[in-house]
Design a protein around this motif. Sequence first.
Motif, PDB file in Angstrom:
ATOM      1  N   LEU A 128       1.049  -1.093   0.391  1.00 47.24           N
ATOM      2  CA  LEU A 128      -0.301   0.163   0.086  1.00 47.24           C
ATOM      3  C   LEU A 128       1.177   0.875   0.219  1.00 47.24           C
ATOM      4  N   VAL A 129       1.748   1.433   1.157  1.00 49.23           N
ATOM      5  CA  VAL A 129       2.564   2.847   1.076  1.00 49.23           C
ATOM      6  C   VAL A 129       3.797   2.175  -0.229  1.00 49.23           C
ATOM      7  N   ASP A 130       3.503   1.564  -1.148  1.00 50.23           N
ATOM      8  CA  ASP A 130       4.793   1.888  -2.176  1.00 50.23           C
ATOM      9  C   ASP A 130       3.426   2.176  -3.378  1.00 50.23           C
ATOM     10  N   ALA A 131       2.596   1.737  -3.113  1.00 48.38           N
ATOM     11  CA  ALA A 131       1.458   2.105  -4.090  1.00 48.38           C
ATOM     12  C   ALA A 131       1.111   3.785  -4.575  1.00 48.38           C
ATOM     13  N   ALA A 132       0.883   4.011  -3.185  1.00 44.43           N
ATOM     14  CA  ALA A 132       0.942   5.730  -2.430  1.00 44.43           C
ATOM     15  C   ALA A 132       1.636   6.384  -3.246  1.00 44.43           C
ATOM     16  N   ARG A 133       3.465   5.676  -3.344  1.00 41.15           N
ATOM     17  CA  ARG A 133       4.623   6.697  -3.326  1.00 41.15           C
ATOM     18  C   ARG A 133       4.586   7.062  -4.797  1.00 41.15           C
ATOM     19  N   THR A 150     -10.014  -8.641   5.753  1.00 39.38           N
ATOM     20  CA  THR A 150      -8.925  -9.460   6.589  1.00 39.38           C
ATOM     21  C   THR A 150      -9.093  -9.732   8.652  1.00 39.38           C
ATOM     22  N   GLN A 151      -9.964  -7.772   8.984  1.00 38.70           N
ATOM     23  CA  GLN A 151      -9.159  -7.537   9.345  1.00 38.70           C
ATOM     24  C   GLN A 151      -7.941  -7.369  10.931  1.00 38.70           C
ATOM     25  N   ALA A 152      -7.639  -6.645   9.735  1.00 37.63           N
ATOM     26  CA  ALA A 152      -6.332  -6.280  10.466  1.00 37.63           C
ATOM     27  C   ALA A 152      -6.472  -5.206  11.780  1.00 37.63           C
ATOM     28  N   SER A 153      -5.419  -5.146  12.153  1.00 35.63           N
ATOM     29  CA  SER A 153      -5.120  -4.639  13.881  1.00 35.63           C
ATOM     30  C   SER A 153      -5.668  -3.351  13.786  1.00 35.63           C
ATOM     31  N   GLU A 154      -5.775  -2.371  14.491  1.00 36.82           N
ATOM     32  CA  GLU A 154      -6.676  -1.014  14.033  1.00 36.82           C
ATOM     33  C   GLU A 154      -6.108  -0.150  14.173  1.00 36.82           C
ATOM     34  N   PRO A 155      -3.845  -0.252  14.082  1.00 41.25           N
ATOM     35  CA  PRO A 155      -3.358   0.505  14.271  1.00 41.25           C
ATOM     36  C   PRO A 155      -2.913   0.057  13.198  1.00 41.25           C
ATOM     37  N   THR A 156      -2.782  -0.423  12.353  1.00 43.16           N
ATOM     38  CA  THR A 156      -2.363  -0.920  11.351  1.00 43.16           C
ATOM     39  C   THR A 156      -3.280  -0.212   9.855  1.00 43.16           C
ATOM     40  N   ILE A 157      -4.321   0.058  10.192  1.00 44.78           N
ATOM     41  CA  ILE A 157      -5.710   1.201   9.435  1.00 44.78           C
ATOM     42  C   ILE A 157      -4.856   1.991   9.990  1.00 44.78           C
ATOM     43  N   ARG A 158      -5.325   2.440  11.552  1.00 43.30           N
ATOM     44  CA  ARG A 158      -4.771   3.523  11.308  1.00 43.30           C
ATOM     45  C   ARG A 158      -3.152   4.328  10.382  1.00 43.30           C
ATOM     46  N   GLN A 159      -2.634   3.064  10.302  1.00 39.71           N
ATOM     47  CA  GLN A 159      -2.019   4.139   9.435  1.00 39.71           C
ATOM     48  C   GLN A 159      -1.569   3.535   8.025  1.00 39.71           C
ATOM     49  N   SER A 160      -1.889   2.451   7.484  1.00 40.05           N
ATOM     50  CA  SER A 160      -3.073   2.966   6.292  1.00 40.05           C
ATOM     51  C   SER A 160      -4.120   3.895   5.774  1.00 40.05           C
ATOM     52  N   VAL A 161      -4.757   4.295   6.368  1.00 35.98           N
ATOM     53  CA  VAL A 161      -5.015   5.347   5.901  1.00 35.98           C
ATOM     54  C   VAL A 161      -4.160   7.007   5.283  1.00 35.98           C
ATOM     55  N   MET A 162      -3.762   7.321   6.237  1.00 34.84           N
ATOM     56  CA  MET A 162      -2.534   8.073   6.553  1.00 34.84           C
ATOM     57  C   MET A 162      -2.234   8.844   5.007  1.00 34.84           C
ATOM     58  N   PRO A 163      -1.778   7.515   4.237  1.00 35.50           N
ATOM     59  CA  PRO A 163      -1.039   8.391   3.362  1.00 35.50           C
ATOM     60  C   PRO A 163      -2.606   8.746   2.091  1.00 35.50           C
ATOM     61  N   PHE A 164      -2.734   7.720   2.491  1.00 32.74           N
ATOM     62  CA  PHE A 164      -5.076   8.725   1.525  1.00 32.74           C
ATOM     63  C   PHE A 164      -4.793  10.177   1.465  1.00 32.74           C
ATOM     64  N   MET A 165      -4.783  10.550   2.497  1.00 32.68           N
ATOM     65  CA  MET A 165      -5.050  11.912   2.830  1.00 32.68           C
ATOM     66  C   MET A 165      -4.700  13.443   2.284  1.00 32.68           C
ATOM     67  N   ALA A 166      -2.863  12.391   1.812  1.00 30.19           N
ATOM     68  CA  ALA A 166      -2.009  13.404   1.472  1.00 30.19           C
ATOM     69  C   ALA A 166      -2.355  14.029  -0.186  1.00 30.19           C
TER      70      ALA A 166
END
Length: 381
Positions: A128-133, A150-166
């Motif tokens: 995800l990070v590589d695609a966002a970059r 896959t119901q990843a942990s909430e901290p992982t989802i939190r980190q995953s949301v951030m690149p989209f907002m840039a």
Amino acid sequence: MTSGAPWGHRPIALLVPLACLAWALIVTGAQLDREARARPALAAFVPPPFRSFAQAAIVEQGLARGTDPALLYPQARRLLLRRPIASENLTLFGLSALQAGDQQHALQAFGLAASRGWHDDIPQYMALVDAARGGRWDDAALRLRALLQTQASEPTIRQSVMPFMASPPGRAALARLLADNRDFQYPLLSIARTTLAPPQFRALLQHLASHRARIDCRALNRLVSRWLDQGIATAARDTWDGLCASADTASHADRGFSDTATPFAWQLQPRDDLPLHVDPHDASLSYRNPDSGPHSIAVRRLLLPSGTHRFRMSGRPADGQTFPTLRLRCSGGGPSLSLHALSGVGAEQSATIPDHCPVQKLELIAPKGSVTGLRLTIDGG
């Protein structure tokens, strides 16, 4: 000739127990390796030639303990040579490569792991990070979708949301993901509210508003109701008014006691011995309480601004009986607020909302008796 014959067969006779011993060692080593999968502490006792699952456990333990990358990276390469297919092994190799400074091979390993193992959080996040970059927002959204599925942990989802907002394209891709996957709207917006700064959260809602027809407003009703009960005013109002509300169901609307699917509607609480009736023409409430004790009959969430407000009740109490009493409380564990009667029969009361009480809960409590055509209006003082 006959006396020398037994000696000719002796090497073959010796090979049989040696072969059995070798086979026993192989079986024991393989069995111990499989046991190390369930009991990682055994990994160090597995002979190196037989390490497969044990090799993965050794690398995983090394990562957890912070083993010197110069020592750990060769172990990770050995793991990949022995079991190159499993996505979890690619992930372990990628993490070891990152620690060793080999970013190119790490990203390659994460990319392969993400394509093979949708259940593995780390490679999906790294992909995800590589695609966002690279500005590949549809690919990034696909990875976020995998993490949500896959119901990843909430901290992982939190980190995953951030690149989209840039960037606007990222926010638009996140909005499309939410609109196309109704099951994700409740959990992802719940996480986004606490992850994003208020301006970022509003920006996400603005992008999502263009997809209103695909919003699950029943789910958002539950989500916004939860926020209101926690005393969260701004996000609750922005989410409901921006994505689900009409003129009749907005946070500021008052439809009387009509049964409306909105977080701000009256929630009626009938009982077998205390029935409630709503007039469909004027949305007024009627009840009859034959019991001697008072009972709560309706509750409503409010977003009144700070200051003084008047609560006026109208209707037709039975002879010698009074209107319901009002109980006002700050949501989110806040205190009860004092209500002051402004008339002898208690039909009009006032309350002062403090600054630290953005969400309120208003409760109607019916004494013994009956009222027909009950309506309540709220005016700012």
